[in-house]
Scaffold this motif. Structure first.
Motif, PDB file in Angstrom:
ATOM      1  N   ALA A 189     -13.104  38.554  27.995  1.00 19.72           N
ATOM      2  CA  ALA A 189     -12.930  37.189  27.484  1.00 19.72           C
ATOM      3  C   ALA A 189     -13.927  36.905  26.367  1.00 19.72           C
ATOM      4  N   LEU A 190     -15.150  37.390  26.503  1.00 21.13           N
ATOM      5  CA  LEU A 190     -16.135  37.222  25.433  1.00 21.13           C
ATOM      6  C   LEU A 190     -15.705  37.987  24.181  1.00 21.13           C
ATOM      7  N   PHE A 191     -15.170  39.200  24.357  1.00 26.26           N
ATOM      8  CA  PHE A 191     -14.641  39.939  23.211  1.00 26.26           C
ATOM      9  C   PHE A 191     -13.583  39.100  22.491  1.00 26.26           C
ATOM     10  N   GLU A 192     -12.688  38.526  23.270  1.00 29.38           N
ATOM     11  CA  GLU A 192     -11.603  37.736  22.688  1.00 29.38           C
ATOM     12  C   GLU A 192     -12.138  36.534  21.927  1.00 29.38           C
ATOM     13  N   LEU A 193     -13.168  35.896  22.452  1.00 33.60           N
ATOM     14  CA  LEU A 193     -13.771  34.752  21.777  1.00 33.60           C
ATOM     15  C   LEU A 193     -14.340  35.168  20.418  1.00 33.60           C
ATOM     16  N   HIS A 194     -15.069  36.272  20.373  1.00 34.89           N
ATOM     17  CA  HIS A 194     -15.607  36.752  19.101  1.00 34.89           C
ATOM     18  C   HIS A 194     -14.482  37.157  18.152  1.00 34.89           C
ATOM     19  N   ARG A 195     -13.444  37.773  18.687  1.00 34.73           N
ATOM     20  CA  ARG A 195     -12.336  38.199  17.827  1.00 34.73           C
ATOM     21  C   ARG A 195     -11.627  36.988  17.229  1.00 34.73           C
TER      22      ARG A 195
END
Length: 506
Positions: A189-195
């Motif tokens: 989910a953190l990856f998705e937020l940065h993406r």
């Protein structure tokens, strides 16, 4: 039974309460709300059944008739005051209508067990009511107690960005990961937020930290490749994409590989992957069109003319004499711009964007605005070139009611602009100019103009726009949602627009 069969049974008087509920449900699934609504509403009045009043409200909501939807949900709530689903629906409709829905969401929360959608709706209602700090505190407390509630983290991150504190957007994730450093759902989910925020340096850092925390390589490989590609690390991205296991090459990952190949100017390889995605159909086809158009134009492929070269795909409508007075409309829109920062995942740079579906609001100015817009969209669709089943704009059937996949207002301040982007969930996209800044000495000729066909700067392709459109107060521009679009920066002043996406016909 099919929708047509249930509709016939209802007309013939052979439908029970459950049959009318099924009819409404099918109508929502198939875009047939107008056909079902009179029958379901009449049945609700005859039976005075709370469930049918609820379905009546949902049908009105789907038609953007929120005032009537509120009346129907009000009747349902009076008959079943403890029903959590009815309470939630009533709160949601009130929020979308532009009313203060905080008390209704709070009541919906009390009517049943904890519900994530209700909690997120309550946060949105508090934000709209000017109670952003309260919304932030409540969400923060919940994700502290339930750290794997990922939608809550995402909503909190977005809220903090809108409050002008984008630097704190990841704080709740970091706190949760400090307690559970190997949690795959939290890291992804953190990856998705940065993406979504296009912060690929932060994405690369998060991927590295996740690996050190013991997250399996298979759970980070796709985002590791994406980060390397978007940071321009061509050779490393090649190796990472090639090494992805089959299950990691998800449809979403393929788009990033296409971007990588375009950036590296490996047009043959990009074309092969694009052709595969088009052949796959469905969502995979829908999201690949912007890259297909770009590649075909760059390589002189005749399909570029087929996709975007037809006359009538981009049109302007000067509506100032049909819209509500522009000064009144501008004042109304300004009152809706309560944010102090930008959405993490939108194209606005140097400005704000309204929250919630603008065209669902029930105030007279917005209703009048919506009516004029619908008429212009109907004219645009009626005048499109002939049907072409394989074409993303010309293929969908016509003559259907105009539906909006989203509607909002953007207020840019001096130096503001839209980064080039597309709307993969839309069919037709738009820009309506409500208020514009005066030209300043030293402004370039195209300051503030709309650009069409110019890709994201991050792709590294020196590809000029295919068209520039001059903004004029009261002018509406309509164009395919898959066409790259953005704006040139302008000098001082305010640029106030309305935008929307028309949903593909069903």
């Amino acid at each position: 039974m099919s929708f047509a069969g249930r509709l016939a049974a209802a007309h013939a008087g052979r439908a029970s309460t459950d049959d009318f509920a099924d009819l409404a449900n099918l109508a929502l699934d198939e875009g047939e709300e107008e056909a079902a609504l009179p029958l379901v509403a009449a049945a609700a009045k005859r039976s005075n059944a709370a469930r049918l009043w609820q379905w009546t409200g949902l049908l009105h909501r789907a038609l953007d008739e929120h005032e009537a939807a509120l009346e129907a949900f009000g009747a349902a709530a009076r008959l079943a005051p403890g029903d959590a689903g009815i309470a939630h629906g009533r709160a949601r409709v009130a929020y979308e209508a532009g009313l203060d829905a905080v008390a209704l969401f709070e009541a919906a929360g009390r009517a049943g067990p904890p519900n994530g959608d209700v909690l997120i709706g309550l946060a949105a209602a508090r934000w709209a009511a000017g109670r952003g700090e309260e919304a932030e505190a409540a969400l923060d407390a919940i994700v502290a107690e339930v750290p794997l509630w990922l939608p809550g983290h995402m909503q909190l991150a977005q809220l903090r960005a809108l409050m002008g504190r984008a630097g704190e957007a990841t704080a709740s994730f970091e706190r949760a990961l400090a307690s559970d450093p190997a949690s795959v759902p939290l890291w992804r989910a953190l990856f998705e937020l940065h993406r979504q925020g296009e912060d690929y340096a932060a994405l690369a850092d998060a991927v590295a930290r996740a690996g050190r925390a013991g997250v399996p390589a298979s759970e980070i490989a796709d985002h590791e490749a994406i980060a390397a590609a978007e940071l321009g690390q061509i050779d490393r991205a090649d190796r990472l994409f090639e090494a992805l296991p089959g299950e990691a090459m998800r449809p979403g990952t393929r788009i990033w590989r296409v971007r990588h190949l375009l950036r590296a100017q490996r047009f043959v390889a990009a074309g092969a992957l694009i052709d595969t995605e088009i052949a796959a159909g469905g969502e995979r086809r829908a999201v690949i069109w912007p890259y297909a158009e770009l590649l075909w134009r760059l390589t002189g492929d005749p399909r570029a003319g087929w996709l975007s070269g037809e006359a009538g795909l981009v049109r302007t409508f000067d509506l100032a004499d049909r819209l509500p007075p522009l000064d009144q409309l501008a004042g109304h829109l300004r009152s809706l711009h309560v944010a102090r920062g930008e959405y993490l995942d939108q194209s606005v740079r140097g400005g704000t964007q309204t929250d919630g579906p603008l065209f669902s609001r029930i105030d007279p100015l917005t209703r009048a605005l919506r009516a004029v817009i619908v008429e212009a969209v109907e004219t645009y669709v009626a005048d499109l070139p002939p049907l072409d089943a394989g074409h993303p704009l010309l293929g969908p059937r016509r003559g259907r009611r105009v539906r909006f996949a989203g509607s909002w207002s953007v207020r840019l301040r001096g130096g503001g602009f839209h980064a080039n982007h597309v709307h993969p969930q839309g069919w037709i996209s738009s820009a309506l100019y409500v208020a514009l800044p005066d030209r300043q000495p030293g402004d370039v000729a195209d300051a503030g103009w709309l650009t069409l066909g110019e890709p994201q700067a991050a792709l590294g392709l020196d590809t000029p726009p295919t068209r520039l459109v001059e903004p004029v107060p009261g002018r509406l521009v309509l164009f395919p949602s898959w066409l790259w679009h953005g704006t040139r920066p302008f000098g001082e002043g305010e640029r106030l627009t309305v935008a929307f996406d028309v949903a593909p016909p069903r």
